[in-house]
Every structure is written in C-alpha cells, then in structure tokens.
Scaffold this motif. Structure first.
Motif, short mmCIF file in Angstrom:
data_model
loop_
_atom_site.label_atom_id
_atom_site.label_comp_id
_atom_site.label_asym_id
_atom_site.label_seq_id
_atom_site.Cartn_x
_atom_site.Cartn_y
_atom_site.Cartn_z
N LEU A 54 -1.42 -6.51 4.24
CA LEU A 54 -2.27 -6.83 2.94
C LEU A 54 -2.86 -5.31 3.84
O LEU A 54 -3.10 -5.07 2.53
CB LEU A 54 -3.16 -7.87 3.95
CG LEU A 54 -1.99 -9.19 3.10
CD1 LEU A 54 -2.92 -10.09 3.43
CD2 LEU A 54 -1.72 -8.91 1.39
N GLU A 59 2.71 -5.63 -0.95
CA GLU A 59 2.16 -6.65 -1.64
C GLU A 59 2.74 -8.15 -0.60
O GLU A 59 4.13 -8.31 -0.20
CB GLU A 59 2.94 -6.87 -2.91
CG GLU A 59 3.43 -8.03 -3.82
CD GLU A 59 4.64 -7.41 -5.36
OE1 GLU A 59 5.15 -8.64 -5.11
OE2 GLU A 59 3.75 -6.42 -6.10
N THR A 79 -0.77 -11.93 -1.86
CA THR A 79 -1.03 -11.79 -3.25
C THR A 79 -0.52 -13.13 -3.99
O THR A 79 -1.40 -12.80 -4.97
CB THR A 79 -0.17 -10.09 -3.50
OG1 THR A 79 -0.64 -9.31 -2.36
CG2 THR A 79 0.53 -9.65 -4.43
N ARG A 80 0.57 -13.94 -3.31
CA ARG A 80 0.40 -14.91 -4.13
C ARG A 80 1.37 -15.91 -3.04
O ARG A 80 1.52 -15.17 -2.09
CB ARG A 80 1.40 -14.65 -4.90
CG ARG A 80 3.01 -14.17 -5.02
CD ARG A 80 3.88 -13.34 -5.86
NE ARG A 80 3.11 -12.71 -6.94
CZ ARG A 80 3.58 -11.49 -7.04
NH1 ARG A 80 4.17 -11.47 -5.50
NH2 ARG A 80 3.35 -10.54 -7.44
#
Length: 198
Positions: A54, A59, A79-80
């Motif tokens: 990060l 990602e 990111t997710r």
C-alpha cells in the motif's frame, strides 16, 4: 501475470530478515505491476507485506474468514477486503483471483495453503506457478523433504519440479514469468506398485 497470491505467517517470526524479505517481495511485485492477493490480516508478515504494498501504491486484495477477522486483526486499509464464511471459501477465492502462488516464511497454515495449491498443480487442476521464497534457508528442510519423497518414489521428479524456489524475490519472479505448465500423471510407479501389493 496480473496478481499473485502470497501465503505467509500471521506472526513476524524470530528474525527481522523475514519482514525484510516480505518488503522486498512487495517492492518487486509493485515494480512489475502485479497486484497482491493475501489472507487479509494486519498482523505478522501478512501485515508487513500488505502495508508495504500500500505504501508503494500497489493494489491489495484480502480474503479473510469471518471467524478469523478478529484473531488475525483484519486489515481495514486494503484496496478491497473480502470476508468469507470459512477457510475453504478463502482458499478457493484466493486461487481464483491469482495467477500464481508464493509462500513466504510462515507456520502450519502457510504450509497447508502452499501444499493445497501444489497438489492442485500436480493434479492438473490449475496451470499456475507455485513457489517458495526461501528466506535465509527457512525452507531448506522442506525442499530436502520433497527430494525424500522423490527418492522414496512417492513423487515423480517432474512433479517435484512444480515447486519453484529461490532465495531472491526478483529471481523467483523471473522464474514465475517463464514458467511453462506441464502435467504428469500423479502415480510415481503405478504398474510397479501393483506387483508390490501383498
């Protein structure tokens, strides 16, 4: 190769060299525009590689079972982050989202994930590279045991070669990029084994 799954410990380990290797792998992947898929935790080497990714602008996708969300301190800055029902769903999703698998140092969970990915490769269920980042000789014993499996005819040499390993992140990634999948029937000595059964 757009994304790689990295298996690693939810502990930091006994030596700072493990965290250094996790950061080095993160840097190598980001520089090659490869996204990270991992177990979704914020602690141990899991947290180290995710945070480094990060920080470098990469990602990161985490996949964590609801039961481990608190134990592994689920990362909230990814990111997710996918929260799944159990370990089976976690491993299946991580595999689906990834173009290959790398194991950093870790414990029983890391080994279990690694060997499942390797077994799937052996059975021809996927054609993705599977490898060890052998940090400071961490996996020397395991690599030796794989040779023992070959010597004792529980594994073919071609199957053993499915497990890539290197001590350097850049060299390992280069081997991943040049990886050519091959399938060999699982049984090492099927015909011979029939004659040995009492």
């Amino acid at each position: 190769m757009k994304s790689l799954c990295v298996y690693c410990g939810s502990s930091i380990g006994a030596s700072p060299v493990y965290a250094k290797a996790a950061r080095s792998l993160a840097k190598e992947l980001v520089e090659n525009n490869i996204a990270l898929v991992y177990g979704g935790g914020k602690v141990g080497l899991m947290g180290v590689i995710a945070d480094e990714f990060l920080d470098l602008g990469g990602e990161v996708t985490g996949v964590i079972p609801k039961a481990l969300l608190d134990k592994e301190v689920g990362h909230t800055g990814l990111t997710r982050q996918h929260i799944v029902k159990d370990m089976h769903e976690r491993k299946a999703m991580m595999a689906e989202l990834s173009d290959g698998f790398i194991a950093l140092p870790g414990g029983i969970g890391t080994l279990e994930e690694l060997f499942e990915a390797l077994t799937w490769s052996q059975l021809g269920l996927h054609e993705k590279p599977v490898g060890l980042l052998n940090v400071d000789g961490f996996y020397d014993g395991l690599i030796g045991f794989i040779h023992q499996l070959v010597n004792q005819r529980f594994l073919k040499p071609e199957q053993a070669s499915l497990l890539l390993h290197d001590s350097d992140a850049s060299s390992l990634l280069a081997r991943f990029k040049s990886y050519v999948p091959s399938y060999h029937p699982k049984w090492a000595d099927q015909e011979k084994a029939k004659t040995l059964v009492p």
